[in-house]
Design an enzyme around this catalytic site. Structure first.
Site, mmCIF file in Angstrom:
data_model
loop_
_atom_site.group_PDB
_atom_site.id
_atom_site.type_symbol
_atom_site.label_atom_id
_atom_site.label_comp_id
_atom_site.label_asym_id
_atom_site.label_seq_id
_atom_site.Cartn_x
_atom_site.Cartn_y
_atom_site.Cartn_z
ATOM 1 N N GLU A 148 29.226 -47.977 36.523
ATOM 2 C CA GLU A 148 27.841 -47.707 36.901
ATOM 3 C C GLU A 148 26.915 -48.520 36.014
ATOM 4 O O GLU A 148 27.330 -49.085 34.996
ATOM 5 C CB GLU A 148 27.518 -46.221 36.761
ATOM 6 C CG GLU A 148 27.629 -45.688 35.341
ATOM 7 C CD GLU A 148 27.397 -44.188 35.256
ATOM 8 O OE1 GLU A 148 27.148 -43.566 36.301
ATOM 9 O OE2 GLU A 148 27.470 -43.649 34.136
ATOM 10 N N LYS A 327 22.935 -44.149 42.071
ATOM 11 C CA LYS A 327 24.237 -44.570 42.613
ATOM 12 C C LYS A 327 24.086 -45.185 44.002
ATOM 13 O O LYS A 327 24.821 -46.093 44.371
ATOM 14 C CB LYS A 327 25.195 -43.372 42.675
ATOM 15 C CG LYS A 327 25.404 -42.644 41.365
ATOM 16 C CD LYS A 327 26.056 -43.517 40.329
ATOM 17 C CE LYS A 327 26.395 -42.730 39.065
ATOM 18 N NZ LYS A 327 25.192 -42.221 38.368
ATOM 19 N N LYS A 401 30.664 -39.545 44.493
ATOM 20 C CA LYS A 401 29.635 -39.503 43.450
ATOM 21 C C LYS A 401 28.282 -39.080 44.021
ATOM 22 O O LYS A 401 27.794 -39.690 44.974
ATOM 23 C CB LYS A 401 29.473 -40.877 42.795
ATOM 24 C CG LYS A 401 30.627 -41.300 41.925
ATOM 25 C CD LYS A 401 30.267 -42.570 41.161
ATOM 26 C CE LYS A 401 31.307 -42.897 40.100
ATOM 27 N NZ LYS A 401 30.880 -44.057 39.274
ATOM 28 N N ARG A 496 33.828 -46.177 24.480
ATOM 29 C CA ARG A 496 34.159 -44.753 24.470
ATOM 30 C C ARG A 496 35.593 -44.591 24.957
ATOM 31 O O ARG A 496 35.968 -45.144 25.983
ATOM 32 C CB ARG A 496 33.201 -43.974 25.378
ATOM 33 C CG ARG A 496 31.771 -43.935 24.867
ATOM 34 C CD ARG A 496 30.830 -43.309 25.872
ATOM 35 N NE ARG A 496 30.721 -44.132 27.065
ATOM 36 C CZ ARG A 496 30.097 -43.748 28.178
ATOM 37 N NH1 ARG A 496 29.554 -42.551 28.256
ATOM 38 N NH2 ARG A 496 30.044 -44.555 29.215
#
Length: 522
Positions: A148, A327, A401, A496
Site C-alpha cells: 500500500e 485503497k 481490503k 518491520r
C-alpha cells in the site's frame, strides 16, 4: 538480478552470547528513546518499555532495497498529481465508495464542501510506500511488490532510525556480533538510515514555505497515544535542529482552541497555559491522527477538521491528499492506461521531480508497474465480476481490503466468501450500492520461506525465534503546489518484521518488530 533465496538466518549463538545480546539491545533501546508507552499509561507517564525489536538485522536483497528507494520520488509525484485532480477524486471516491463507506464518504463530502474556499495552494506530503518480497514457484528470483501507499500519519520514521542505530551499536559492542556470520562483518550490512532527520527536514521546508519565523507547527494527535516517542523525537528534531516550535493537540482540544482570522485565514491557537498571551500562528498542520473512524467519534471532530482545512496553514496531508491514499485509488491506478495518464500526459500539472531533475517517462511508468500485484474492484463492472468469481472460487489466493488505515481491518483467504455473503445481506438504503463496493480485492503477496529471527516483544525480557516476514517501508517527502514542486525526495526506510503466523499486526501491539535492514547479498 535479485537473489532467488535468502541466506540461512539467524546465525547461531551460545546461550551466553544470546543473553548478553538481549541485555545490550534492551538497555540500548531504553536509554536511547527506542520505546513505547504501556497500555493505559498514566498522565504524565511513569513507565515505558522498549519498542518491539529484533536481535539481528534482517537480510534483504540489495538490488530490491536500492530499487525501492530509487522509485520513491516517482511515487511521490504520482500521488501529488492524484491529489490535484479533483475530477478523478470525485469519480473514484465520490462514487460507490462514498455511498457505502461512511468514513470515506464524510471525508470526500467534507473536502468537496470546503475546496472552493481553500486559500493555501501548497501541500506537504510525508508518505510511506510499503513492500513485501514476493517469491513463487514459477519464478527463480524474488520480486518487490507494493502492499500500500500511505499518505497520512506514516509513522515510525524516528524509531526506525533508532533501530538502525541500535543494530550498529550491537555490531560494534560485540565485535560484529561475535564473528558468527560473514554477513554481519561488512559496513554495508548496516545502511545508514536518517529517516528522523529527513522527515523533520521536510516539515521544516513546509514551515519555511509558509514564511513566518514566529509561527509554529501543530501536531494533531490521538488521545492516549502509545507511540508518543516516535512523535516526540520529531518535535525535538524540529526545535533543536531547525528552531521550530511544535504544539500538540487532540481534535477535542482544538475544538475549543482553534481560531481562524476572518480576513487572512490565519490559523491561531491561544495557549491554555498563558491566557493573556497572543495566540500562536500555525504554519504547518501535521496529522498523526484523523485517519480512522475512531478519530471522529462525533460531528465536532469533522467540524474541526474542516476548520483547519479552510485555514492558511500548510496541511500534511490535505483532505485531498488523504483521499488520494485510499485503497480504491490504488486499485484504480492499476487499471489500463490510468497510470500512464497521470505520469505522461502533457495536460497534467508539472508536478514531477522538481529542482530541474528531469521529467517523468515511460521508464518511470514501467518501474512502478513492476511493483504491483493483482488488484480488482468489487463492483458490477467486468473487472468486478471477475473479482467476485475469483474471491468465491479461489479465496486462498486473496485478501479483501476496506478503505482503512492502521492495520487490522483486512479479510484473508477462506474468510472472504462468508464475509462477502454477510455484506450482501447487509441493510441498504434505496439506491445504495452493495456494501462490497467499499472493498478491493488484492492478490496475496507470497514472501519467501525459511527466514528466521529472534524477536523481542515490547515489555518482555525474553526473545523468541520465529519464522518471519519483513515489510519494507520507504518514506518520501513532497512539498508541492498547483504548478510547481518545491521538494521531492526519499526520506529513509523502515523495516518491520513479524512472525509468519500473523496476517495482521502493528508495532504498537507487538506483532511487528522494528529492524535495521541487512543487505550484504545479491
Amino acid at each position: 538480478m535479485s537473489p532467488s533465496t535468502l541466506p540461512s538466518w539467524p546465525p547461531s549463538l551460545s546461550a551466553e552470547q544470546h543473553e548478553y545480546l538481549l541485555l545490550l539491545a534492551s538497555t540500548y533501546a531504553l536509554s536511547h528513546g527506542f520505546i513505547l508507552l504501556p497500555p493505559k499509561s498514566s498522565s504524565p507517564p511513569t513507565h515505558t518499555f522498549a519498542a518491539p525489536l529484533s536481535l539481528f538485522p534482517t537480510p534483504f536483497p540489495r538490488q530490491l532495497y536500492d530499487f525501492a528507494r530509487e522509485i520513491q520520488p516517482i511515487y511521490n509525484a504520482l500521488y501529488a498529481r492524484v491529489a490535484l485532480d479533483w475530477e478523478f477524486l470525485d469519480r473514484v471516491m465520490g462514487g460507490s465508495v462514498s455511498k457505502v463507506d461512511t468514513f470515506q464518504g464524510e471525508l470526500w463530502r467534507g473536502w468537496r464542501q470546503v475546496r472552493e474556499e481553500l486559500v493555501q495552494p501548497i501541500q506537504l506530503g510525508i508518505f510511506r510506500s510499503d513492500y513485501l518480497l514476493h517469491s513463487t514457484s514459477t519464478k527463480s528470483d524474488m520480486e518487490l511488490k507494493q502492499v500500500e501507499f500511505n499518505t497520512i500519519a506514516a509513522s515510525f520514521g524516528a524509531l526506525s532510525q533508532r533501530a538502525g542505530e541500535m543494530h550498529r551499536y550491537l555490531a560494534s559492542a560485540t565485535d560484529q556480533y561475535f564473528g558468527v556470520s560473514s554477513y554481519l562483518e561488512e559496513e554495508s550490512s548496516y545502511p545508514h538510515n536518517e529517516s528522523l532527520e529527513q522527515i523533520g527536514a521536510g516539515l521544516a521546508e513546509g514551515f519555511k514555505a509558509y514564511g513566518k519565523k514566529d509561527a509554529a507547527v501543530l501536531f494533531v494527535v490521538q488521545d492516549g497515544e502509545r507511540n508518543v516517542f516516535d512523535q516526540r523525537w520529531l518535535e525535538y528534531e524540529l526545535l533543536e535542529r531547525h528552531g521550530i516550535r511544535v504544539i500538540r493537540h487532540t481534535f477535542s482540544e482544538l475544538a475549543n482552541l482553534a481560531q481562524i482570522d476572518r480576513t487572512t485565514k490565519t490559523l491561531l491557537l491561544p495557549s491554555p497555559f498563558l491566557p493573556n498571551a497572543a495566540p500562536t500562528e500555525i504554519a504547518v498542520i501535521y496529522y498523526r491522527s484523523a485517519y480512522t473512524p475512531s478519530d471522529y467519534p462525533s460531528s465536532s471532530e469533522w467540524t474541526t477538521r474542516l476548520l483547519l482545512e479552510r485555514s492558511r496553514a500548510i496541511k500534511c496531508p490535505s483532505m485531498a491528499l488523504q483521499l488520494a491514499g485510499a485503497k480504491k485509488i490504488q486499485q484504480v491506478l492499476c487499471e489500463p492506461g490510468v497510470l500512464e495518464d497521470f505520469l505522461l500526459s502533457e495536460d497534467r500539472p508539472d508536478v514531477g521531480f522538481g529542482h530541474g531533475s528531469g521529467s517523468l517517462s515511460q521508464a518511470d511508468v514501467d518501474k512502478l508497474r513492476e511493483t504491483w500485484i493483482g488488484l480488482w474492484p468489487m463492483d458490477d463492472s467486468e473487472y468486478g465480476r471477475e473479482a467476485y468469481h475469483l474471491a468465491t472460487t479461489q479465496p486462498e489466493r486473496f485478501v479483501l481490503k476496506p478503505q482503512r488505515e492502521g492495520g487490522g481491518n483486512n479479510i484473508y483467504r477462506t474468510d472472504i466468501p462468508s464475509a462477502l455473503e454477510a455484506l450482501a445481506k447487509a441493510d441498504r438504503a434505496p439506491g445504495e450500492p452493495e456494501k462490497k463496493e467499499g472493498y478491493i480485492l488484492m492478490e496475496l503477496i507470497t514472501p519467501p520461506q525459511g527466514l528466521h529471527n529472534w524477536l523481542v516483544k515490547g515489555g518482555e525480557s525474553k526473545a523468541r525465534k520465529a519464522d518471519v516476514v519483513s515489510e519494507l517501508g520507504v518514506y518520501g517527502v513532497m512539498l508541492f503546489g498547483d504548478e510547481e514542486v518545491v521538494l521531492n525526495r526519499g526520506a529513509g526506510t523502515l523495516l518491520r518484521t513479524k512472525g509468519r503466523e500473523s496476517d495482521e499486526g502493528g508495532v504498537a501491539i507487538g506483532k511487528f518488530c522494528l529492524c535495521e535492514i541487512c543487505v550484504p547479498f545479491g
